[in-house]
Scaffold this active site. Structure first.
Site, PDB file in Angstrom:
ATOM      1  N   ARG A  77       0.150  -8.328  13.596  1.00  0.00           N
ATOM      2  CA  ARG A  77      -0.478  -7.240  12.753  1.00  0.00           C
ATOM      3  C   ARG A  77      -1.566  -7.734  11.561  1.00  0.00           C
ATOM      4  O   ARG A  77      -2.477  -7.264  11.389  1.00  0.00           O
ATOM      5  CB  ARG A  77       0.476  -6.325  11.963  1.00  0.00           C
ATOM      6  CG  ARG A  77       1.161  -5.579  13.034  1.00  0.00           C
ATOM      7  CD  ARG A  77       2.572  -4.865  12.637  1.00  0.00           C
ATOM      8  NE  ARG A  77       2.390  -4.074  11.421  1.00  0.00           N
ATOM      9  CZ  ARG A  77       3.684  -4.174  10.611  1.00  0.00           C
ATOM     10  NH1 ARG A  77       4.670  -4.694  10.839  1.00  0.00           N
ATOM     11  NH2 ARG A  77       3.548  -3.548   9.500  1.00  0.00           N
ATOM     12  N   LYS A 124       0.900  -1.268   0.159  1.00  0.00           N
ATOM     13  CA  LYS A 124       0.158  -0.034  -0.151  1.00  0.00           C
ATOM     14  C   LYS A 124       0.837   1.315  -0.001  1.00  0.00           C
ATOM     15  O   LYS A 124       0.453   2.133  -0.665  1.00  0.00           O
ATOM     16  CB  LYS A 124      -0.918   0.031   1.118  1.00  0.00           C
ATOM     17  CG  LYS A 124      -2.010  -1.183   1.307  1.00  0.00           C
ATOM     18  CD  LYS A 124      -2.844  -0.963   2.495  1.00  0.00           C
ATOM     19  CE  LYS A 124      -2.006  -1.093   3.963  1.00  0.00           C
ATOM     20  NZ  LYS A 124      -1.651  -2.149   4.195  1.00  0.00           N
ATOM     21  N   ARG A 133      11.971  -6.190   5.464  1.00  0.00           N
ATOM     22  CA  ARG A 133      11.915  -4.954   5.276  1.00  0.00           C
ATOM     23  C   ARG A 133      12.657  -4.021   6.456  1.00  0.00           C
ATOM     24  O   ARG A 133      13.050  -3.104   6.508  1.00  0.00           O
ATOM     25  CB  ARG A 133      10.273  -4.592   5.411  1.00  0.00           C
ATOM     26  CG  ARG A 133      10.304  -3.089   5.243  1.00  0.00           C
ATOM     27  CD  ARG A 133       8.642  -3.024   4.673  1.00  0.00           C
ATOM     28  NE  ARG A 133       7.951  -2.928   6.108  1.00  0.00           N
ATOM     29  CZ  ARG A 133       6.677  -2.661   5.932  1.00  0.00           C
ATOM     30  NH1 ARG A 133       5.803  -2.309   4.896  1.00  0.00           N
ATOM     31  NH2 ARG A 133       5.648  -2.724   7.086  1.00  0.00           N
ATOM     32  N   ARG A 162      11.627  -3.088   9.462  1.00  0.00           N
ATOM     33  CA  ARG A 162      11.113  -1.997  10.353  1.00  0.00           C
ATOM     34  C   ARG A 162      10.961  -2.329  11.850  1.00  0.00           C
ATOM     35  O   ARG A 162      10.807  -3.644  11.814  1.00  0.00           O
ATOM     36  CB  ARG A 162       9.795  -1.549   9.708  1.00  0.00           C
ATOM     37  CG  ARG A 162       9.521   0.202   9.843  1.00  0.00           C
ATOM     38  CD  ARG A 162       8.273   0.290   9.057  1.00  0.00           C
ATOM     39  NE  ARG A 162       6.902  -0.181   9.758  1.00  0.00           N
ATOM     40  CZ  ARG A 162       5.857  -0.100   8.955  1.00  0.00           C
ATOM     41  NH1 ARG A 162       5.581   0.486   7.913  1.00  0.00           N
ATOM     42  NH2 ARG A 162       4.629  -0.644   9.724  1.00  0.00           N
ATOM     43  N   ARG A 222      -9.152   1.296   9.284  1.00  0.00           N
ATOM     44  CA  ARG A 222      -8.764   0.054   9.677  1.00  0.00           C
ATOM     45  C   ARG A 222      -9.643  -0.643  10.496  1.00  0.00           C
ATOM     46  O   ARG A 222      -9.475  -1.934  10.843  1.00  0.00           O
ATOM     47  CB  ARG A 222      -7.473   0.050  10.384  1.00  0.00           C
ATOM     48  CG  ARG A 222      -6.206  -0.246   9.651  1.00  0.00           C
ATOM     49  CD  ARG A 222      -5.156  -0.205  10.638  1.00  0.00           C
ATOM     50  NE  ARG A 222      -4.013  -0.847  10.331  1.00  0.00           N
ATOM     51  CZ  ARG A 222      -2.920  -0.357   9.774  1.00  0.00           C
ATOM     52  NH1 ARG A 222      -2.930   0.963   9.318  1.00  0.00           N
ATOM     53  NH2 ARG A 222      -1.721  -1.005   9.650  1.00  0.00           N
TER      54      ARG A 222
HETATM   55  P1  AMP Z   1       1.141   0.682   8.825  1.00  0.00           P
HETATM   56  O1  AMP Z   1       2.289   1.479   8.501  1.00  0.00           O
HETATM   57  O2  AMP Z   1       0.059   1.014   8.197  1.00  0.00           O
HETATM   58  O3  AMP Z   1       1.523  -0.721   8.876  1.00  0.00           O
HETATM   59  O4  AMP Z   1       0.985   1.116  10.515  1.00  0.00           O
HETATM   60  C1  AMP Z   1       1.760   0.710  11.413  1.00  0.00           C
HETATM   61  C2  AMP Z   1       1.336   0.899  12.876  1.00  0.00           C
HETATM   62  O5  AMP Z   1       0.531   2.122  13.102  1.00  0.00           O
HETATM   63  C3  AMP Z   1       0.026  -0.194  12.842  1.00  0.00           C
HETATM   64  O6  AMP Z   1       0.446  -1.494  13.297  1.00  0.00           O
HETATM   65  C4  AMP Z   1      -0.893   0.514  14.159  1.00  0.00           C
HETATM   66  O7  AMP Z   1      -0.355   0.265  15.547  1.00  0.00           O
HETATM   67  C5  AMP Z   1      -0.648   1.928  13.561  1.00  0.00           C
HETATM   68  N1  AMP Z   1      -1.599   2.417  13.049  1.00  0.00           N
HETATM   69  C6  AMP Z   1      -1.738   3.052  11.466  1.00  0.00           C
HETATM   70  N2  AMP Z   1      -2.888   3.436  10.996  1.00  0.00           N
HETATM   71  C7  AMP Z   1      -3.865   2.852  11.873  1.00  0.00           C
HETATM   72  C8  AMP Z   1      -4.981   3.028  12.077  1.00  0.00           C
HETATM   73  N3  AMP Z   1      -5.849   3.445  10.983  1.00  0.00           N
HETATM   74  N4  AMP Z   1      -5.864   2.635  12.974  1.00  0.00           N
HETATM   75  C9  AMP Z   1      -5.143   2.206  14.133  1.00  0.00           C
HETATM   76  N5  AMP Z   1      -3.954   1.928  14.252  1.00  0.00           N
HETATM   77  C10 AMP Z   1      -3.154   2.544  12.876  1.00  0.00           C
END
Ligand code: AMP
Length: 189
Positions: free
Chosen positions: A144, A18, A131, A133, A92
């Site tokens: 996740r 994404k 990756r 991170r 989400r």
């Molecule tokens: P991502 O980079 O989208 O994988 O997000 C990394 C982390 O940020 C996730 O595992 C959540 O802890 C938090 N996060 C990002 N976007 C959201 C969202 N829309 N709702 C809740 N937590 C989020």
């Protein structure tokens, strides 16, 4: 391009691509790409109030509480009214999706397109482990993915009912996925 702001949502498990696809679409069309994960990582680095609330959730692979997410998103879009947006990693949860609809309705717009980038858990795991991170440890990645299937995947049905959904096979190369997303964009614009 029509004058009504477009709101694109990229949906899919962690590791679907994404972020990469949101960046490419933004570079090629000028749409503004917003990753709530990036916003939270920046907030954690800067130790803002939102960052302090979010930090432990990011580290454990849990979702940040909906109200914290919504505040961040609201601040982001109301200060940039009139732009085209491509969200990645938001909404989400069902509550976020409903709150998002209400927020957009206040601005006289709605979600124009939801693109689901589908990849299997095996491919997602493989990509994320490569990756590096800090929340990409095998244990956090599994968490996740669990959270995705439980709380985020139901949004596919939510948006399908609204007739704005398009599903794309995300297992192919970056450019073929980008082409499919670009087609959806051209049709909507
Ligand atoms: P991502 O980079 O989208 O994988 O997000 C990394 C982390 O940020 C996730 O595992 C959540 O802890 C938090 N996060 C990002 N976007 C959201 C969202 N829309 N709702 C809740 N937590 C989020």
């Amino acid at each position: 391009m029509g004058s009504k702001p477009l709101v694109f949502v990229l949906l899919g498990p962690p590791g679907a691509g994404k972020g990469t696809q949101g960046d490419l679409l933004a570079r090629r069309t000028g749409i503004r790409h917003i990753s709530t994960g990036d916003l939270f990582r920046d907030a954690v680095c800067a130790q803002t109030p939102a960052g302090l609330r979010a930090e432990a959730y990011l580290e454990s692979g849990e979702l940040v509480p909906d109200e914290v997410v919504m505040q961040l998103v609201e601040e982001f879009i109301t200060s940039r009214a009139g732009e085209h947006f491509c969200f990645d990693g938001f909404p989400r949860t069902r509550r976020q999706a409903e709150a998002f609809d209400a927020l957009l309705a206040q601005l006289g717009i709605g979600v124009s397109n939801v693109i689901v980038i589908q990849v299997s858990d095996d491919i997602a795991m493989e990509r994320l482990e490569g990756r590096g991170r800090s929340d990409d440890s095998p244990e956090t990645v599994r968490q996740r993915l669990r959270v995705y299937h439980e709380l985020t995947e139901p949004l596919i049905a939510y948006y399908r009912r609204r007739g704005v959904l398009r599903e794309i096979d995300g297992s192919g190369d970056v450019e073929s996925v980008a082409t499919a997303i670009r087609e959806a964009y051209e049709q909507a614009a």
